[in-house]
Design a protein around this motif. Structure first.
Motif, mmCIF file in Angstrom:
data_model
loop_
_atom_site.group_PDB
_atom_site.id
_atom_site.type_symbol
_atom_site.label_atom_id
_atom_site.label_comp_id
_atom_site.label_asym_id
_atom_site.label_seq_id
_atom_site.Cartn_x
_atom_site.Cartn_y
_atom_site.Cartn_z
ATOM 1 N N ALA A 1 0.789 -1.238 0.000
ATOM 2 C CA ALA A 1 0.000 0.000 0.000
ATOM 3 C C ALA A 1 0.819 1.285 0.000
ATOM 4 O O ALA A 1 0.428 2.259 -0.662
ATOM 5 N N PRO A 2 1.945 1.369 0.700
ATOM 6 C CA PRO A 2 2.691 2.636 0.694
ATOM 7 C C PRO A 2 3.207 3.042 -0.688
ATOM 8 O O PRO A 2 3.595 4.197 -0.877
ATOM 9 N N TYR A 3 3.191 2.097 -1.636
ATOM 10 C CA TYR A 3 3.773 2.358 -2.952
ATOM 11 C C TYR A 3 2.749 2.271 -4.090
ATOM 12 O O TYR A 3 2.977 2.769 -5.187
ATOM 13 N N LEU A 4 1.618 1.646 -3.833
ATOM 14 C CA LEU A 4 0.644 1.376 -4.891
ATOM 15 C C LEU A 4 -0.252 2.577 -5.173
ATOM 16 O O LEU A 4 -0.796 3.194 -4.273
ATOM 17 N N TYR A 5 -0.436 2.852 -6.457
ATOM 18 C CA TYR A 5 -1.413 3.831 -6.897
ATOM 19 C C TYR A 5 -2.741 3.162 -7.246
ATOM 20 O O TYR A 5 -3.795 3.728 -7.004
ATOM 21 N N GLU A 6 -2.672 1.976 -7.844
ATOM 22 C CA GLU A 6 -3.876 1.370 -8.402
ATOM 23 C C GLU A 6 -3.936 -0.133 -8.142
ATOM 24 O O GLU A 6 -2.911 -0.815 -8.148
ATOM 25 N N ILE A 7 -5.171 -0.622 -7.954
ATOM 26 C CA ILE A 7 -5.442 -2.052 -7.934
ATOM 27 C C ILE A 7 -6.621 -2.331 -8.862
ATOM 28 O O ILE A 7 -7.690 -1.728 -8.714
ATOM 29 N N ASP A 8 -6.412 -3.213 -9.827
ATOM 30 C CA ASP A 8 -7.506 -3.726 -10.645
ATOM 31 C C ASP A 8 -7.948 -5.046 -10.041
ATOM 32 O O ASP A 8 -7.155 -5.997 -10.000
ATOM 33 N N LEU A 9 -9.186 -5.107 -9.569
ATOM 34 C CA LEU A 9 -9.677 -6.317 -8.907
ATOM 35 C C LEU A 9 -10.367 -7.236 -9.920
ATOM 36 O O LEU A 9 -11.589 -7.383 -9.931
ATOM 37 N N ASN A 10 -9.563 -7.837 -10.757
ATOM 38 C CA ASN A 10 -10.079 -8.759 -11.777
ATOM 39 C C ASN A 10 -8.894 -9.394 -12.505
ATOM 40 O O ASN A 10 -7.785 -8.869 -12.487
ATOM 41 N N ASN A 11 -9.131 -10.526 -13.109
ATOM 42 C CA ASN A 11 -8.157 -11.120 -14.028
ATOM 43 C C ASN A 11 -8.831 -12.219 -14.834
ATOM 44 O O ASN A 11 -9.435 -11.959 -15.853
ATOM 45 N N TRP A 12 -8.806 -13.465 -14.337
ATOM 46 C CA TRP A 12 -9.355 -14.581 -15.112
ATOM 47 C C TRP A 12 -10.750 -15.010 -14.682
ATOM 48 O O TRP A 12 -11.360 -15.854 -15.336
ATOM 49 N N GLY A 13 -11.292 -14.433 -13.614
ATOM 50 C CA GLY A 13 -12.609 -14.842 -13.134
ATOM 51 C C GLY A 13 -13.576 -13.673 -13.054
ATOM 52 O O GLY A 13 -13.276 -12.562 -13.466
ATOM 53 N N GLU A 14 -14.753 -13.947 -12.523
ATOM 54 C CA GLU A 14 -15.774 -12.913 -12.319
ATOM 55 C C GLU A 14 -15.677 -12.419 -10.870
ATOM 56 O O GLU A 14 -16.001 -13.155 -9.932
ATOM 57 N N PRO A 15 -15.217 -11.190 -10.663
ATOM 58 C CA PRO A 15 -14.929 -10.687 -9.321
ATOM 59 C C PRO A 15 -16.087 -10.780 -8.338
ATOM 60 O O PRO A 15 -15.888 -11.040 -7.138
ATOM 61 N N PHE A 16 -17.332 -10.575 -8.804
ATOM 62 C CA PHE A 16 -18.474 -10.565 -7.895
ATOM 63 C C PHE A 16 -18.794 -11.944 -7.317
ATOM 64 O O PHE A 16 -19.629 -12.055 -6.414
ATOM 65 N N LEU A 17 -18.139 -12.981 -7.805
ATOM 66 C CA LEU A 17 -18.339 -14.313 -7.234
ATOM 67 C C LEU A 17 -17.578 -14.485 -5.922
ATOM 68 O O LEU A 17 -17.760 -15.482 -5.221
ATOM 69 N N ASN A 18 -16.714 -13.530 -5.603
ATOM 70 C CA ASN A 18 -16.058 -13.527 -4.294
ATOM 71 C C ASN A 18 -16.881 -12.648 -3.359
ATOM 72 O O ASN A 18 -17.021 -11.442 -3.586
ATOM 73 N N LYS A 19 -17.420 -13.233 -2.317
ATOM 74 C CA LYS A 19 -18.310 -12.513 -1.400
ATOM 75 C C LYS A 19 -17.615 -11.353 -0.695
ATOM 76 O O LYS A 19 -18.279 -10.459 -0.146
ATOM 77 N N ASP A 20 -16.280 -11.351 -0.696
ATOM 78 C CA ASP A 20 -15.533 -10.297 -0.013
ATOM 79 C C ASP A 20 -15.115 -9.159 -0.946
ATOM 80 O O ASP A 20 -14.320 -8.301 -0.550
ATOM 81 N N LEU A 21 -15.643 -9.125 -2.159
ATOM 82 C CA LEU A 21 -15.197 -8.125 -3.124
ATOM 83 C C LEU A 21 -15.370 -6.700 -2.597
ATOM 84 O O LEU A 21 -14.428 -5.890 -2.645
ATOM 85 N N VAL A 22 -16.545 -6.356 -2.127
ATOM 86 C CA VAL A 22 -16.787 -4.992 -1.635
ATOM 87 C C VAL A 22 -15.876 -4.685 -0.446
ATOM 88 O O VAL A 22 -15.335 -3.575 -0.328
ATOM 89 N N LYS A 23 -15.666 -5.663 0.396
ATOM 90 C CA LYS A 23 -14.767 -5.498 1.538
ATOM 91 C C LYS A 23 -13.340 -5.221 1.061
ATOM 92 O O LYS A 23 -12.614 -4.394 1.649
ATOM 93 N N MET A 24 -12.926 -5.886 -0.015
ATOM 94 C CA MET A 24 -11.593 -5.664 -0.588
ATOM 95 C C MET A 24 -11.473 -4.250 -1.145
ATOM 96 O O MET A 24 -10.443 -3.584 -0.976
ATOM 97 N N ILE A 25 -12.534 -3.795 -1.819
ATOM 98 C CA ILE A 25 -12.530 -2.436 -2.365
ATOM 99 C C ILE A 25 -12.420 -1.416 -1.235
ATOM 100 O O ILE A 25 -11.622 -0.474 -1.289
ATOM 101 N N GLU A 26 -13.244 -1.590 -0.205
ATOM 102 C CA GLU A 26 -13.237 -0.670 0.934
ATOM 103 C C GLU A 26 -11.862 -0.608 1.584
ATOM 104 O O GLU A 26 -11.376 0.471 1.941
ATOM 105 N N TYR A 27 -11.236 -1.779 1.740
ATOM 106 C CA TYR A 27 -9.926 -1.818 2.396
ATOM 107 C C TYR A 27 -8.876 -1.103 1.549
ATOM 108 O O TYR A 27 -8.071 -0.313 2.069
#
Length: 350
Positions: free
Chosen positions: A93-119
């Protein structure tokens, strides 16, 4: 505009004139630009500026040019645990500007997606999600998403009728997607906020190209902020292993008749834009659901990954033997025995 000038302007907007600017991030970024632009060194001091992080490798659709949709089996299936996610973000986190929360799957299938975004948002990192949005989104869920701090919601919709949409988004339900889009848009209005920006991604192909003139009117009706008409790549699991000529020949069923909507020149059977270099290995990294680290989002097969960020931390992978060998290959143009060699043979992906 020249591609490299465009990227330079875009970099200024992303890493300098941004709400996510930080002094430590800035000096880390300047160090990376110097190491990439001047030195091309294989051992990188610092952390990447951007992380593509996959909440899950599972998807409910069966898109024919995606290895996940094909059931290709080259990558293990699962969902990232929030504890592993948190540990990784805390390190970077001290160095990151951006996180793309996706790659080979459908992100919304992870129940913690919104929690990950908030964090991530709480750590002052710009977040985006790329989704097919074929999920059951409730009013409560839409409110949580809008309130999470998400910056951009990319939604892939390749048709404005079920018939054209399901040609590529197999097993997808366009009605569900429309309903979800309206719900998120209405929730933004109700809460009086501008984020997340909703971006409609439309991949032009042989079956839907006739709908392109109608898209802008549909966008306005749905309350979508921006429309992006994208160009088909090729079979994404094989892309970096395949020469342009073979890609064009294998994609005759899918390539639009209108060459303006294609990334390929149909006469030469080559990409219209061919990058001469790759910056990924110095600036960006990809961490999959189980911590396995890929050099870029074009590398599908898990057996070709560079290590695991959940074992001893990301930094242990970032400068390990495979990562440094990949950078040497890109910098020298000589193969060093990693998956990056393939881009030397077939051309760097955009």
């Amino acid at each position: 505009m020249n591609y490299y000038l465009f990227q330079a302007i875009r970099s200024g907007q992303r890493f300098l004139f941004t709400r996510y600017f930080g002094v430590r991030k800035f000096f880390n970024a300047m160090g990376l630009f110097a190491q990439f632009g001047l030195l091309k060194n294989s051992r990188v001091m610092g952390y990447p500026l951007k992380l593509t992080l996959d909440p899950t490798s599972i998807c409910q659709l069966r898109c024919p040019l995606c290895p996940t949709g094909q059931g290709a089996g080259g990558r293990s299936l699962g969902k990232m645990e929030f504890g592993n996610f948190k540990g990784l973000v805390d390190e970077m986190a001290p160095y990151l500007y951006e996180i793309d929360l996706n790659n080979w799957g459908e992100p919304f299938l992870n129940k913690d997606l919104v929690k990950m975004i908030e964090y991530s948002h709480g750590k002052r990192i710009r977040t985006s999600v790329n989704t097919n949005l074929n999920v059951g989104l409730s009013e409560k869920g839409a409110a949580a998403l809008v309130g999470s701090g998400l910056d951009v919601l990319y939604v892939s919709i390749d048709g404005i009728t079920q018939k054209t949409y399901e040609k590529y988004r197999k097993k997808g339900n366009l009605g569900v997607v429309w309903d979800n889009l309206r719900l998120v848009s209405q929730t933004k209005k109700r809460l009086g906020v501008k984020r997340p920006e909703i971006v409609w991604q439309f991949l032009a192909n042989r079956f839907n190209e006739g709908e392109v003139p109608k898209l802008e009117a549909v966008r306005k009706r749905l309350g979508v902020d921006r429309l992006v008409i994208g160009m088909l790549r090729s079979d994404m699991g094989k892309e970096i292993f395949t020469k342009d000529k073979d890609k064009v020949e294998s994609m005759q069923k899918w390539l639009p008749k209108d060459e303006e909507l294609s990334r390929y020149d149909y006469s030469s059977k080559e990409r219209k834009l061919r990058k001469k270099f790759c910056h990924f290995l110095w600036f960006v990294s990809v961490v999959n659901w189980n911590g396995s680290v890929s050099p870029c989002c074009g590398s599908y097969f898990e057996k070709l990954d560079f290590g695991n960020a959940f074992d001893k931390g990301f930094k242990a992978v970032w400068n390990n033997e495979k990562y440094m060998a990949g950078r040497k290959a890109v910098a020298s143009g000589k193969e060093t025995g990693t998956v990056c060699d393939n881009c030397l043979r077939t051309g760097f992906i955009e």
